[in-house]
Design an enzyme around this catalytic site. Sequence first.
Site, mmCIF file in Angstrom:
data_model
loop_
_atom_site.group_PDB
_atom_site.id
_atom_site.type_symbol
_atom_site.label_atom_id
_atom_site.label_comp_id
_atom_site.label_asym_id
_atom_site.label_seq_id
_atom_site.Cartn_x
_atom_site.Cartn_y
_atom_site.Cartn_z
ATOM 1 N N HIS A 1 -5.105 20.287 32.312
ATOM 2 C CA HIS A 1 -5.005 18.855 32.620
ATOM 3 C C HIS A 1 -6.281 18.119 32.626
ATOM 4 C CE1 HIS A 1 -3.035 15.350 34.092
ATOM 5 N NE2 HIS A 1 -4.199 15.248 35.021
ATOM 6 N N HIS B 1 4.527 11.145 23.905
ATOM 7 C CA HIS B 1 3.705 10.498 25.190
ATOM 8 C C HIS B 1 2.216 10.698 25.022
ATOM 9 C CE1 HIS B 1 2.292 10.083 29.265
ATOM 10 N NE2 HIS B 1 1.753 11.211 29.257
ATOM 11 N N PHE B 2 1.944 11.883 24.575
ATOM 12 C CA PHE B 2 0.238 12.006 24.340
ATOM 13 C C PHE B 2 -0.164 11.295 23.197
ATOM 14 C CE2 PHE B 2 1.164 16.376 22.807
ATOM 15 C CZ PHE B 2 0.455 16.316 21.546
ATOM 16 N N HIS B 3 0.471 11.076 22.100
ATOM 17 C CA HIS B 3 0.107 10.127 21.180
ATOM 18 C C HIS B 3 -0.104 8.860 21.659
ATOM 19 C CE1 HIS B 3 0.844 13.557 18.195
ATOM 20 N NE2 HIS B 3 -0.127 12.778 17.465
ATOM 21 N N ARG C 1 9.709 19.970 20.284
ATOM 22 C CA ARG C 1 8.341 19.604 19.751
ATOM 23 C C ARG C 1 8.032 20.890 18.827
ATOM 24 N NH1 ARG C 1 3.692 20.617 24.295
ATOM 25 N NH2 ARG C 1 2.284 20.020 22.632
ATOM 26 N N ARG C 2 7.390 20.884 18.057
ATOM 27 C CA ARG C 2 6.803 21.847 17.048
ATOM 28 C C ARG C 2 7.518 22.573 16.265
ATOM 29 N NH1 ARG C 2 2.807 24.459 21.731
ATOM 30 N NH2 ARG C 2 0.870 23.306 21.278
ATOM 31 N N TYR D 1 -8.861 14.171 31.219
ATOM 32 C CA TYR D 1 -9.900 13.115 31.824
ATOM 33 C C TYR D 1 -11.151 13.079 31.311
ATOM 34 C CZ TYR D 1 -5.996 12.002 34.971
ATOM 35 O OH TYR D 1 -4.727 11.667 35.552
#
Lengths: 541, 200
Positions: A217, A368-370, A431-432, A221
């Site tokens: 996580h 989401h993370f793209h 995914r993957r 950041y």
Amino acid sequence: MNDAAERKLALSHLWVAFIAFILACFMGEYQVLERSGLISALDSPSVYFASVSTHGVLMAFVLTTFFIMGFGYYIAATSLKQPVWNKPLAWGAFWLALFGVVLAAIPLLTGKASVLYTFYPPIVAHAAFYIGATLLVVGSWVWCVIMLVMFVQWKKAKPGQPVPLAMFATAMNALLWLWTSAGVALEVLFQLIPLSLGWIDTVDPGLARTLFAWTLHPIVYFWLIPAYTAFYVFVPKQAGGFLFSDEMARLAFIVLAVFALPIGFHHLYMDPEQAKGWKLLHGIGTFVVALPTLVTGFTVIASLEIAGRLRGGKGLFGWIGSLPWTNTMVLAVILSLLMLIFGGFGGIVNASYAMNAMIHNTAWVPGHFHLIFAGTTVIMYFAIAYYLWPMLVKKPLFSESMALVQLWTWFIGMSILTTPWHVLGLLGQPRRISSVVYNNLLTLSWKPYELMMILGGLILLGSACLFIYNLAKTQLSPASEAFDRQIEFAEPIHAVESLPEWLNDFKPWNKVIAVLMAISFGYPILQFFFMNTSGSSAWGF
Amino acid sequence: MQIEPLKQKYAQLLRDFYAQLRAIHIDQLERKWITISLIVIGLFVGIITIDALFHGVNPPSKVETVDSASLHLNKEFAEDNLGVQVDDKGNVTVRMVAGRYSFFPKHITVPAETTLTFRWVSMDVLHGVHIPMTNMSTMIVPGYVAEITTTFPKPGEYPMLCNEYCGLGHNHMWSNISVIAKENWTAPAKSSVKGGSNNE
Ligand code: HEM
Ligand SMILES: [Cu+2]
Ligand SMILES: [Cu+2]
């Protein structure tokens, strides 16, 4: 100050970052093409997973780490107005990290490390992969030390004075990264390297996942803080206004760094090796860390409003129109915030303890993370590069309009790529996967979305090429003697003359982090040494 | 050890911190925004906590170990015991083994609108299992039993997909599960479920 040495240091790091980035973009486009099944000749799981592993490592570890190091060196030199401390050490770290990347790239590209960027045991890659990754991290630790030393030296020389905000953010990020990387470092040093070399026979995958969640996580950041730094210290000035609040910015960075760390179990919600109480505790912390992002959103928008009104904008929304949309930094921040709003909504779904079950490990997650990493964060990396490049190479940017087109196309491409990706997740696509071979009616509904993703990827690839072309052209153009631009940091509306020590130093927060980490990870890690566990032996892929 | 001076020291530290925090210049509007943010966050946290503590809405978290290397010697997960079983009290338990690249048994039939307890183990590497459109989702970590309790409201043929990368054949790791109306379902006789060899 003659900062030629600093400029060279920063440029070298940034170029490594962006070369990794452009190579990985080509792989990204190949991946969306392969998995769509459009061209059957492309179909190959071994190439696909070698590619995804390399793409993930290049984007998540190489682009980010080198960018953050280069950016940090230049911020430290310019905001503190002093040369980088111990440059030979800095160069040593650069070469060590680069050597590590090359060492890891060999097994990655030859298909001996197709373990993805998360490398979960008991699947094991070639040892060179782990050793290379370790050297990259060790290089970044040296960077952390240099940043913290410069911070402390400056404070000693100027007792009682507020450390410049840009440097405060950078030092908090260095502290954050030291803590963040410790989890994965323990996993790699005590579990994965010994296992891959055959020194030990088994590892406990539950412990490995717990240690990895420690890192997983806060690492986001670490990637995000340079973008937030630009929000606070560049954007207001570029928009023609002032920073809304210097103290709130510091508070945001502090809460970000402190609360990003003890909450990693939201990556383990679906795991059997941790009990529900711990998951709930980390789940609550996950919501707390939304606060600094909400504050940042407010401060940035308020700073933009001040700028818009100073430029003559009137009415409730009139100030938006009068913002300098043709300034790369301002355009980037607007697009970045737009992606953050949509991405933040998705993040609430992920964080919600119960809703997460619907989308866990589905295509929703890379979607989401793209959006939030390749979108919100990386678009600010572009803006920072456009802003710093003319200062670093002492030449004007090759083409401002090309830069604007590039930012717009990145935003449009990212929207076209990630919207269908989210939908696929809701339609149950894991995914993957390298191709769809499930014999079920459900999978028929996936096709059109996969095709749309190819288009999104193509636009992104074109945009990435424009970015690299513009930077290279800028650097290679003939030198112009007269050109000399200086970096400008935004002024706060209310200048800060003095600050309480805890808003001006990272050391008190180091102690707070230590206590929180002991609470949230102490027992969950120790339990593995008391439980009657049976380890797993190594498996290939 | 002296507790009292320590207590005083930390109380003083906190008082100073609070006073300095109050002294920070924060704009009126920003104060409001922070208050609203805190309320929204508190609301989310409150709902999740109440659901978890009082309604038992929790992800699979039974910290139970198993030796994944010797499942064949394990009474519970021996081949004959896999699949759907009903105990004397009528509780339905589904025992499943995940291994590259299949779920065993290959096909199961379960009743709709019935509480089902799934118990998943891996015989090799990390896997995940998800039945799309339902919340039957869990990681299957070698060395641990992943237990999850759920109910399928609607009958139908559902795919069951591995959703964690487990090797180059990862996307071939799937099967289907039949959910049939409660009335039409009969409990399988003990040990009647064996690992099949075809995919459907
Ligand atoms: C040209 C633009 C891009 C395209 C078309 C693209 C596409 C993809 C695809 C298809 C995957 C595989 C996902 C899966 O198999 O589930 C992937 C993985 C990944 N991408 Fe990208 N990507 C692009 C740019 C980026 C950028 C800019 C970043 C971050 C800076 C990024 C970070 C990642 C990471 C970390 C993974 C690994 C995910 C995993 O292992 O599950 N990508 N990308
Ligand atoms: Cu996270
Ligand atoms: Cu799998």
